[in-house]
Scaffold this motif. Structure first.
Motif, short mmCIF file in Angstrom:
data_model
loop_
_atom_site.label_atom_id
_atom_site.label_comp_id
_atom_site.label_asym_id
_atom_site.label_seq_id
_atom_site.Cartn_x
_atom_site.Cartn_y
_atom_site.Cartn_z
N GLN A 1 -84.21 -144.60 -12.78
CA GLN A 1 -83.52 -145.18 -11.63
C GLN A 1 -84.19 -146.51 -11.33
OE1 GLN A 1 -82.43 -142.65 -8.29
NE2 GLN A 1 -83.19 -144.23 -6.91
N ASP A 2 -83.42 -147.57 -11.28
CA ASP A 2 -83.96 -148.91 -11.04
C ASP A 2 -85.09 -149.24 -12.02
OD1 ASP A 2 -82.18 -149.28 -8.89
OD2 ASP A 2 -83.60 -148.32 -7.50
N GLY A 3 -84.95 -148.80 -13.27
CA GLY A 3 -85.93 -149.08 -14.30
C GLY A 3 -87.21 -148.26 -14.21
N LYS A 4 -87.24 -147.28 -13.30
CA LYS A 4 -88.44 -146.47 -13.11
C LYS A 4 -88.14 -145.00 -13.42
CE LYS A 4 -89.93 -149.49 -9.40
NZ LYS A 4 -90.04 -149.63 -7.95
N PRO A 5 -89.16 -144.23 -13.81
CA PRO A 5 -88.94 -142.80 -14.09
C PRO A 5 -88.42 -142.08 -12.84
CG PRO A 5 -91.12 -143.49 -14.83
CD PRO A 5 -90.55 -144.63 -14.04
N PHE A 6 -87.37 -141.30 -13.04
CA PHE A 6 -86.71 -140.55 -11.97
C PHE A 6 -86.80 -139.07 -12.34
CE2 PHE A 6 -82.98 -138.31 -10.42
CZ PHE A 6 -82.86 -138.74 -9.11
N LYS A 7 -87.09 -138.23 -11.36
CA LYS A 7 -87.15 -136.79 -11.63
C LYS A 7 -86.59 -136.04 -10.43
CE LYS A 7 -90.27 -133.25 -13.37
NZ LYS A 7 -91.63 -132.99 -13.85
N GLU A 8 -85.77 -135.06 -10.74
CA GLU A 8 -85.22 -134.17 -9.72
C GLU A 8 -85.58 -132.74 -10.12
OE1 GLU A 8 -81.12 -134.06 -7.32
OE2 GLU A 8 -80.87 -133.79 -9.48
N VAL A 9 -86.24 -132.03 -9.21
CA VAL A 9 -86.62 -130.64 -9.44
C VAL A 9 -85.93 -129.81 -8.37
CG1 VAL A 9 -88.51 -128.98 -9.56
CG2 VAL A 9 -88.83 -131.31 -10.44
N VAL A 10 -85.10 -128.86 -8.81
CA VAL A 10 -84.33 -128.04 -7.89
C VAL A 10 -84.70 -126.57 -8.12
CG1 VAL A 10 -82.03 -127.38 -7.11
CG2 VAL A 10 -82.42 -129.70 -7.99
N ASP A 11 -85.25 -125.95 -7.09
CA ASP A 11 -85.52 -124.51 -7.14
C ASP A 11 -84.36 -123.81 -6.45
OD1 ASP A 11 -88.03 -124.65 -8.44
OD2 ASP A 11 -88.99 -125.18 -6.55
N MET A 12 -83.67 -122.94 -7.19
CA MET A 12 -82.50 -122.23 -6.68
C MET A 12 -82.77 -120.74 -6.78
SD MET A 12 -78.60 -122.28 -8.20
CE MET A 12 -78.33 -124.01 -7.93
N GLU A 13 -82.64 -120.05 -5.63
CA GLU A 13 -82.88 -118.62 -5.63
C GLU A 13 -81.69 -117.89 -5.01
OE1 GLU A 13 -86.48 -115.50 -4.89
OE2 GLU A 13 -86.56 -117.41 -3.83
N VAL A 14 -81.08 -117.03 -5.82
CA VAL A 14 -79.98 -116.19 -5.35
C VAL A 14 -80.60 -114.88 -4.86
CG1 VAL A 14 -77.82 -115.05 -5.97
CG2 VAL A 14 -78.42 -117.23 -7.05
N ALA A 15 -80.23 -114.47 -3.64
CA ALA A 15 -80.77 -113.24 -3.06
C ALA A 15 -80.39 -112.04 -3.93
CB ALA A 15 -80.23 -113.04 -1.64
N ASN A 16 -81.21 -111.00 -3.88
CA ASN A 16 -80.96 -109.80 -4.68
C ASN A 16 -79.59 -109.19 -4.43
OD1 ASN A 16 -83.45 -109.93 -5.95
ND2 ASN A 16 -84.46 -108.64 -4.44
N ASP A 17 -79.06 -109.32 -3.21
CA ASP A 17 -77.74 -108.77 -2.90
C ASP A 17 -76.61 -109.77 -3.19
OD1 ASP A 17 -78.02 -110.60 -0.85
OD2 ASP A 17 -77.81 -109.12 0.77
N ASP A 18 -76.94 -110.91 -3.78
CA ASP A 18 -75.98 -111.98 -4.15
C ASP A 18 -75.24 -112.54 -2.94
OD1 ASP A 18 -76.77 -111.53 -6.74
OD2 ASP A 18 -74.94 -110.53 -7.35
#
Length: 175
Positions: free
Chosen positions: A133-150
């Motif tokens: 992004q704009d010539g610089k290293p870009f990183k996106e970290v997404v933690d996604m947790e679905v509940a046990n009962d969905d």
């Protein structure tokens, strides 16, 4: 064309076509994990961008893709500073030859990301996208947790540019 050449081509095509089918047959658990996203979701959260923090509303609609082999979703969020509405189209799938989940995202903010994740036995699945992004290293970290009962999904996302935090998103949605 000689008969031998035709037979060789048919055998090659059959071998190439059979490899993905065999790999797909070995991943029902991973596909079932993605199917947990199917449904209509609504919720709230916050986004922090620098010193600014805003409350957001989110809706997420997910359905199975053709052949029930993936999940396609539409995200809509309001309350993000600078955007009247943030919209995103998502496509989730599992690539059995590399044992990797993929989440392709395209947004109305000009983003196109291929997040990748390895299966998680417990806890959230960690999706990671790296780019420029704009010539610089870009990183996106997404933690996604679905509940046990969905019945709910919790998302925590951190975006960095050149290693410096740019935004943090926390959202919880419910069916």
């Amino acid at each position: 064309m000689e008969r031998h050449d035709v037979m060789t081509r048919y055998l090659l095509i059959a071998a190439l076509a059979g490899a993905p089918l065999a790999a797909a047959a070995e991943s029902p658990k991973q596909i079932a994990s993605l199917k947990r996203l199917v449904g209509a979701w609504k919720g709230t959260g916050t986004i922090a961008m620098g010193k600014d923090k805003a409350k957001i509303d989110a809706s997420y609609e997910c359905k199975l893709t053709s052949g029930d082999s993936g999940v396609a979703c539409s995200l809509r969020m309001t309350g993000i500073p600078g955007l009247a509405v943030y919209e995103e189209s998502d496509l989730f799938g599992y690539e059995p030859n590399s044992s990797t989940y993929h989440w392709y995202a395209v947004t109305n903010a000009g983003e196109t990301h291929d997040h990748a994740a390895k299966a998680s036995a417990d806890g959230p699945i960690r999706w990671v996208y790296t780019g420029i992004q704009d010539g610089k290293p870009f990183k996106e970290v997404v933690d996604m947790e679905v509940a046990n009962d969905d019945a709910s999904i919790a998302v925590h996302a951190v975006t960095t540019v050149a290693g410096a935090p740019v935004s943090t998103l926390d959202v919880k949605i419910h069916k």
